[in-house]
Scaffold this motif. Structure first.
Motif, short mmCIF file in Angstrom:
data_model
loop_
_atom_site.label_atom_id
_atom_site.label_comp_id
_atom_site.label_asym_id
_atom_site.label_seq_id
_atom_site.Cartn_x
_atom_site.Cartn_y
_atom_site.Cartn_z
N ASP A 134 0.86 -1.18 0.00
CA ASP A 134 0.00 0.00 0.00
C ASP A 134 0.90 1.23 0.00
OD1 ASP A 134 -2.70 1.26 0.35
OD2 ASP A 134 -1.72 2.05 2.14
N GLU A 135 0.52 2.27 -0.77
CA GLU A 135 1.39 3.44 -0.97
C GLU A 135 2.76 2.96 -1.45
OE1 GLU A 135 0.12 6.21 -1.05
OE2 GLU A 135 -1.69 6.04 0.15
N SER A 136 2.75 2.26 -2.59
CA SER A 136 3.97 1.62 -3.09
C SER A 136 4.98 2.60 -3.66
CB SER A 136 3.59 0.58 -4.15
OG SER A 136 2.88 1.17 -5.22
N SER A 137 4.72 3.90 -3.55
CA SER A 137 5.73 4.87 -3.94
C SER A 137 6.96 4.76 -3.04
CB SER A 137 5.17 6.30 -3.87
OG SER A 137 4.67 6.59 -2.58
N ILE A 138 6.90 3.91 -2.02
CA ILE A 138 8.08 3.62 -1.20
C ILE A 138 9.18 3.01 -2.06
CG2 ILE A 138 7.44 1.26 -0.53
CD1 ILE A 138 8.41 2.02 2.33
N LEU A 139 8.83 2.51 -3.25
CA LEU A 139 9.80 1.94 -4.18
C LEU A 139 10.51 3.00 -5.00
CD1 LEU A 139 7.60 -0.97 -5.60
CD2 LEU A 139 9.51 -1.23 -4.01
N LYS A 140 10.23 4.26 -4.74
CA LYS A 140 10.70 5.37 -5.59
C LYS A 140 12.20 5.36 -5.82
CE LYS A 140 8.76 9.26 -4.91
NZ LYS A 140 8.01 9.29 -6.19
N SER A 141 13.01 5.31 -4.79
CA SER A 141 14.45 5.44 -4.94
C SER A 141 15.08 4.14 -5.39
CB SER A 141 15.08 5.87 -3.61
OG SER A 141 16.49 5.85 -3.69
N THR A 142 15.95 4.23 -6.42
CA THR A 142 16.61 3.02 -6.94
C THR A 142 17.66 2.49 -5.97
OG1 THR A 142 18.20 4.41 -8.12
CG2 THR A 142 16.26 3.65 -9.34
N THR A 143 18.07 3.30 -5.02
CA THR A 143 19.06 2.85 -4.05
C THR A 143 18.48 2.80 -2.64
OG1 THR A 143 19.87 5.13 -3.77
CG2 THR A 143 20.98 3.75 -5.41
N GLY A 144 17.17 2.98 -2.51
CA GLY A 144 16.54 3.01 -1.20
C GLY A 144 16.55 1.67 -0.50
N HIS A 145 16.61 1.71 0.83
CA HIS A 145 16.66 0.49 1.63
C HIS A 145 15.41 -0.36 1.42
CE1 HIS A 145 16.97 -2.23 5.03
NE2 HIS A 145 15.80 -1.82 5.45
N TYR A 146 14.23 0.24 1.51
CA TYR A 146 13.00 -0.53 1.41
C TYR A 146 12.81 -1.07 -0.01
CZ TYR A 146 11.65 0.89 6.08
OH TYR A 146 11.62 1.08 7.44
N ARG A 147 13.19 -0.30 -1.00
CA ARG A 147 13.08 -0.75 -2.39
C ARG A 147 13.85 -2.04 -2.58
NH1 ARG A 147 16.57 -1.93 -6.94
NH2 ARG A 147 15.55 -1.26 -8.85
N ASN A 148 15.11 -2.04 -2.20
CA ASN A 148 15.96 -3.22 -2.41
C ASN A 148 15.53 -4.40 -1.54
OD1 ASN A 148 17.50 -1.73 -4.24
ND2 ASN A 148 18.85 -0.97 -2.63
N GLU A 149 15.15 -4.11 -0.31
CA GLU A 149 14.75 -5.17 0.61
C GLU A 149 13.45 -5.83 0.16
OE1 GLU A 149 15.20 -7.75 3.78
OE2 GLU A 149 16.60 -6.25 2.99
N LEU A 150 12.49 -5.03 -0.31
CA LEU A 150 11.21 -5.57 -0.76
C LEU A 150 11.36 -6.42 -2.02
CD1 LEU A 150 8.98 -2.44 -0.13
CD2 LEU A 150 8.66 -4.68 0.93
N ILE A 151 12.16 -5.95 -2.96
CA ILE A 151 12.38 -6.72 -4.19
C ILE A 151 13.02 -8.06 -3.88
CG2 ILE A 151 13.73 -6.81 -6.32
CD1 ILE A 151 13.23 -3.80 -6.61
N LYS A 152 14.01 -8.06 -3.00
CA LYS A 152 14.70 -9.29 -2.64
C LYS A 152 13.79 -10.23 -1.85
CE LYS A 152 18.71 -10.95 0.00
NZ LYS A 152 19.88 -10.53 0.84
N ALA A 153 13.06 -9.69 -0.87
CA ALA A 153 12.27 -10.54 0.02
C ALA A 153 11.03 -11.11 -0.65
CB ALA A 153 11.86 -9.73 1.26
N CYS A 154 10.50 -10.42 -1.66
CA CYS A 154 9.22 -10.82 -2.25
C CYS A 154 9.35 -11.52 -3.60
CB CYS A 154 8.32 -9.60 -2.40
SG CYS A 154 7.92 -8.75 -0.86
N LYS A 155 10.56 -11.76 -4.06
CA LYS A 155 10.74 -12.24 -5.43
C LYS A 155 10.13 -13.62 -5.67
CE LYS A 155 15.41 -14.10 -4.60
NZ LYS A 155 15.11 -15.50 -4.89
N ASP A 156 9.95 -14.42 -4.63
CA ASP A 156 9.40 -15.76 -4.81
C ASP A 156 7.92 -15.86 -4.43
OD1 ASP A 156 11.83 -16.85 -5.72
OD2 ASP A 156 12.55 -17.09 -3.66
N ILE A 157 7.30 -14.74 -4.05
CA ILE A 157 5.88 -14.76 -3.70
C ILE A 157 5.07 -14.69 -4.99
CG2 ILE A 157 4.03 -13.54 -2.51
CD1 ILE A 157 6.04 -12.59 -0.47
N PRO A 158 4.21 -15.66 -5.25
CA PRO A 158 3.52 -15.72 -6.55
C PRO A 158 2.54 -14.59 -6.80
CG PRO A 158 2.68 -17.42 -5.07
CD PRO A 158 3.88 -16.83 -4.40
#
Length: 457
Positions: A134-158
């Protein structure tokens, strides 16, 4: 699948749907456009909702999560900003959807589990079949902590769903981050496929002219962009909002400035100094604008501004980032027990539904258009019955800040119009017709094997 077939699959521009073929019955409370969007997102499996504020993203997210849980038997993790989690749970309860606010994996139960981004590390993402940002603009920064952590942690969730009202207000890069989170295409592959360096500057990218149509077709294959239902072919009905009046106040500074400070500031350091030196003047003007008979929210940029306002307005309540009672205060304001709220857009400007209030103001400005946009939309949204008044107070030394915000607003309006213009027809067909996009492949030229290979034709 051979190595070559895997290679070709990675190069495909259109990402095929990976979601549900048979969609269970969805909640009756959904409007037709909401129901069709949820059905489309469930069929896609991994999708983004770039929908304007007040269009019911919370209900669509909760309905999507409930259906994923029922269809797969897997639980869903629903991530939201700090101040929004409990409001999301109240929304779920209002619509009869099972959901709970949780702090860690041990708190999770069957169905939808809502938490805030700051607690992501306390969860085992492998235990979930679906995740919502929700409010996924948290992905805004290409070097942001949450952006990188979310992409890594959720990559296997279908099943993955991202929802925000303000994707990329100034450029296209945030869209690439959404695509990477959803597993559609990596950020770097998006740049290589659709963009080019601008005049050799590796930090600036522009959309290739010949790739424009393909880019928007690609976007519309995995996202829905809309600011009102008619953008994708539905009747606006009750979504026609009352007027929004934005009133700009220029306060003449009583502080002593020299050089550029007298004619307007330019650098970031000068802007910060100007804001600090004009707190007293701006707060005094804000107090004079505050009504005594209806709800009001003042948005601040500096702690000194919020402290001074809270002291000067008799029944004002302040919320800071470190406030342990922030959630209770937000509920009290939402339910009418607090009349004047003083806070910052970075704390409470995202996700809250405050249609009971139609008056707001900014006693301090920074250069974030997104924060201003989101803060105003807490009031100017579906369900608001009164004209909304938004006051903007700036010192005469802050002209550059005001001009920058106006430029960003103009850029955002142009980009939103372009996105909707290019994707409306495709999105309408996809959402209303449940079209499964496929890459265009219609070969006309027969393949000829070179004679030197020694292979018979």
């Amino acid at each position: 699948m051979t190595n070559y077939e895997n290679f070709l699959a990675r190069k495909a521009i259109i990402d095929p749907p990976t979601g549900l073929d048979d969609i269970p019955v969805l909640p009756d409370v959904l409007f037709p456009f909401q129901r069709d969007i949820v059905r489309w997102a469930l069929k896609r499996g991994r999708a983004a909702l770039f929908a304007g504020t007040g269009l019911g993203k919370s209900l669509m997210e909760l309905s999507w999560a409930q259906t994923v849980n029922r269809a797969t038997g897997k639980d869903v993790l629903h991530l939201a900003p700090l101040a929004v989690s409990n409001q999301m749970a109240r929304e779920a309860d209002k619509f009869g959807i099972t959901a709970r606010v949780v702090r860690s994996q041990e708190d999770c139960g069957a169905g939808t589990n809502i938490t805030n981004y700051q607690k992501l590390e306390h969860f085992d993402l492998s235990q979930f079949g679906g995740v919502i940002l929700d409010e996924s603009s948290i992905l805004k920064s290409t070097t942001g902590h949450y952006r990188n952590e979310l992409i890594k942690a959720c990559k296997d969730i279908p099943f993955r769903l991202a929802a925000t009202a303000t994707p990329a207000p100034n450029d296209f890069m945030e869209l690439g981050n959404h695509a990477e989170f959803l597993g559609i295409m990596s950020y770097t592959d998006m740049l290589a496929t659709f963009f080019a360096h601008d005049n050799g500057d590796t930090q600036k990218w522009r959309l290739k002219g010949h790739a424009e149509n393909d880019f928007w077709k690609w976007m519309a294959s995995w996202s829905v962009m809309m600011r009102k239902p008619s953008d994708i072919g539905y009747d606006d009905g009750a979504y026609i909002l009352p007027p929004l009046e934005q009133i700009h106040h220029v306060v003449r500074s009583s502080a002593s400035h020299e050089g550029l400070f007298r004619d307007g500031v330019a650098t970031l350091q000068q802007r910060i100094a100007a804001r600090r030196d004009t707190v007293t003047d701006r707060v005094a003007h804000a107090v004079s604008l505050t009504p005594t008979d209806r709800p009001f929210v003042w948005w601040c940029n500096l702690n000194a501004e919020s402290e001074a306002l809270a002291k000067a307005i008799p029944d004002a309540v302040e919320i800071r980032g470190s406030d342990k009672n922030a959630e209770r205060k937000l509920i009290d304001f939402s339910e009418g027990r607090i009349r004047v709220l003083v806070t910052k857009p970075s704390i409470c400007g995202f996700g809250m539904n405050w249609q009971h209030c139609a008056d707001t103001g900014f006693v301090g400005l920074n250069d974030s258009f997104e924060q201003v946009y989101q803060a105003v939309r807490r009031f100017w949204r579906f369900g608001q019955s009164k004209p909304v008044m938004a006051h903007f107070i700036a010192a005469d030394t802050e002209g550059a800040v005001v001009a920058n915000l106006k430029r960003k607003e103009s850029d955002a309006d142009r980009m939103a119009a372009a996105m909707i213009l290019h994707t409306a027809d495709i999105s309408t067909r996809n959402v209303r017709g449940q079209v499964r996009d496929k890459p265009n492949y219609d070969p006309k030229q027969p393949m000829k094997i070179p004679s030197w290979l020694g292979v018979a034709a």
